[in-house]
Design an enzyme around this catalytic site. Structure first.
Site, PDB file in Angstrom:
ATOM      1  N   LYS A 138       0.838  -1.205   0.000  1.00  0.00           N
ATOM      2  CA  LYS A 138       0.000   0.000   0.000  1.00  0.00           C
ATOM      3  C   LYS A 138       0.867   1.246   0.000  1.00  0.00           C
ATOM      4  CE  LYS A 138      -3.408   2.559   2.721  1.00  0.00           C
ATOM      5  NZ  LYS A 138      -4.431   2.511   3.797  1.00  0.00           N
ATOM      6  N   HIS A 269      -8.288 -33.203 -30.667  1.00  0.00           N
ATOM      7  CA  HIS A 269      -9.208 -32.095 -30.396  1.00  0.00           C
ATOM      8  C   HIS A 269     -10.057 -32.371 -29.159  1.00  0.00           C
ATOM      9  CE1 HIS A 269      -7.790 -30.810 -34.243  1.00  0.00           C
ATOM     10  NE2 HIS A 269      -8.376 -31.805 -34.871  1.00  0.00           N
TER      11      HIS A 269
END
Length: 503
Positions: A138, A269
């Protein structure tokens, strides 16, 4: 703005590189404040850190649960040097400024993966560490925060010129991501008490950027969210895996885990095109391949036993993209190494196993349990029951069916996948497609359907292809009609009570 830290707090569980980093800081004239185990490691290395209890004038207590949560420490991290009231408070309360925070957290995820008892897991929930990290992040305008040992080298390289704002912002981003992932891991563990929490956070550690996604115009990145599995596999050889390789590899590995006997599966696939079980791995792969060699070309192979030299020779007789197995013996490795581009992965079980499937949608995501069930109870619903051998084949076919895109029909015989119809918009079309594949080799097949038959037309199609037994979930309004048609053809039918849609 550039800062040159003069005082640092070091409190790390992961001590990789911390001694060398602290030594470099000390050479730059940085005062070192350290906690417990970190202080001992630095002292043993000949450094002279100040114990955090000296700064706070308060002893560490409650088995280490209380040590850094103190105004004399947090105040020095959080103070905004540009605000007069903050400077006044520092002076009034004799709080030393802290410019660098080096903290990483208790290994909560690791102890969970190791299967630790509940109370042991709870003890690994860090409280002071995240607070220190968030305070420093912060206040990154004035304080640098380092949570990853991989960042030590960059910080030290920048130190002589000072740590600029861009570096501090990036370190703060790392820090907030670190605590977010940590908290998300704990929240996920606590979801055992609330399986559908109001808020769900999904996090992961970046493994690497991929060349592209499913197509060249799509960016893609690989993240790791657990231990083991396909992402944690040991890559023995081959080119870097693509997005599609990982996707197919995951589908192949999920399917192969269904089988206890030696088994081989080939995926294209994300759907199975070849699969078989047999007394040996080489036999299983050979049987799987011979039915649909054309579709196997360029596929991804998963095997559930250590690859031996015989199987390795078979694997090199066809072009494959990826091979996955629990292990590869030395002679087999030498054979596979002859195909330098072939990716070979050794995959260990996930720890803990993945519980959920996640899919992004516009505006959010869907989450569901992994489909691990085959049936609630097998029920013979026709006049003729399947033989024991046919029952084994029915279960084999259903295990494949649950990993196949809906609508799906799977045909099998003697532990080998013979035909598959997938991704169709009607079940009868899925049946027709599966039967087209076996047109040259019909007879004594069994069929699995991922969902119920809405009409008896699929039963007719399957019978004409030589299907003698069918397994399906049941539950259609037309069940009685479907079962009657199966009886008319003398086809055995078993229901499971469990649907296996896969989209």
């Amino acid at each position: 703005m550039v800062i040159r830290p003069s005082r640092a707090v070091l409190s790390v569980y992961d001590k990789r590189g911390i001694v060398d980093f602290a030594r470099s800081l000390a050479k730059q004239g940085v005062e070192l404040i350290a906690t417990g185990g970190t202080a001992k490691a630095l002292t043993d290395a000949g450094l002279a850190p100040v114990d955090v209890a000296t700064v706070t004038a308060f002893p560490e207590m409650m088995s280490g649960r209380v040590k850094t949560l103190h105004p004399r420490l947090l105040g020095g991290v959080l103070a905004d040097r540009d605000r007069a009231e903050h400077r006044k408070a520092l002076t009034e309360h004799d709080i030393p400024l802290i410019d660098l925070v080096v903290v990483n957290l208790y290994p909560f995820a690791h102890v969970v993966q190791e299967g630790a008892a509940e109370q042991d897991c709870i003890e690994q929930i860090d409280i002071g560490g995240p607070t220190m990290i968030r305070a420093a992040a912060k206040n990154h305008r004035h304080v640098a925060v380092v949570t990853d040992p991989d960042d030590y080298a960059e910080v030290m390289a920048a130190f002589p010129q000072g740590l600029d704002e861009t570096l501090r912002q990036r370190l703060a981003a790392h820090a907030f991501a670190h605590t977010a992932h940590y908290d998300a891991t704990i929240a996920d563990w606590f979801s055992r008490y609330d399986p559908s929490p109001r808020t769900r956070t999904i996090t992961g550690h970046r493994v690497r950027d991929l060349r592209y996604g499913e197509n060249p115009h799509q960016n893609a990145t690989l993240y790791r969210s657990g231990g083991g599995g396909v992402v944690g596999a040991t890559v023995l050889q081959g080119k870097a895996l693509s997005y599609n390789n990982y996707n197919d590899a995951n589908a192949a590995w999920g399917l192969i885990q269904e089988f206890e006997k030696p088994a081989a599966a080939i995926i294209k696939h994300t759907n199975p095109c070849c699969a078989a079980t047999a007394p040996s791995l080489a036999q299983a792969f050979g049987l799987a391949l011979q039915v649909n060699r054309r579709s196997a070309f360029g596929g991804v192979v998963a095997l559930n036993r250590t690859i031996d030299v015989t199987t390795a020779h078979q694997l090199t007789e066809i072009f494959l993209e990826v091979i996955l197995a629990p292990d590869v013996d030395e002679r087999a490795r030498a054979v596979l190494a002859q195909q330098a581009n072939l990716r070979v992965l050794c995959v260990s079980p996930e720890t803990p196993p993945t519980k959920h499937m996640i899919r992004s949608i516009s505006g959010g995501f869907l989450m569901q349990d992994i489909d691990r069930k085959i049936s609630d109870a097998l029920a013979v619903v026709t006049k003729r029951a399947p033989t024991a051998e046919q029952t084994d084949d029915l279960l084999f076919a259903m295990r494949i069916c649950k990993h196949t895109a809906s609508n799906a029909i799977v045909l099998a015989r003697q532990g080998v996948l013979h035909g598959i119809g997938l991704g169709q918009t009607s079940r009868v079309d899925a049946a027709r497609h599966a039967c087209e594949v076996v047109a040259d080799n019909p007879g004594q097949l069994v069929a699995a359907s991922d969902a119920f038959f809405p009409f008896p037309d699929s039963i007719d199609v399957l019978h004409q292809a030589g299907v003698v037994a069918i397994i399906q979930p049941g539950g259609s309004k037309q069940d009685a009609t479907v079962i009657a048609r199966a009886d008319e053809w003398g086809t055995a039918m078993v229901t499971t009570g469990v649907r296996h849609f896969r989209h």
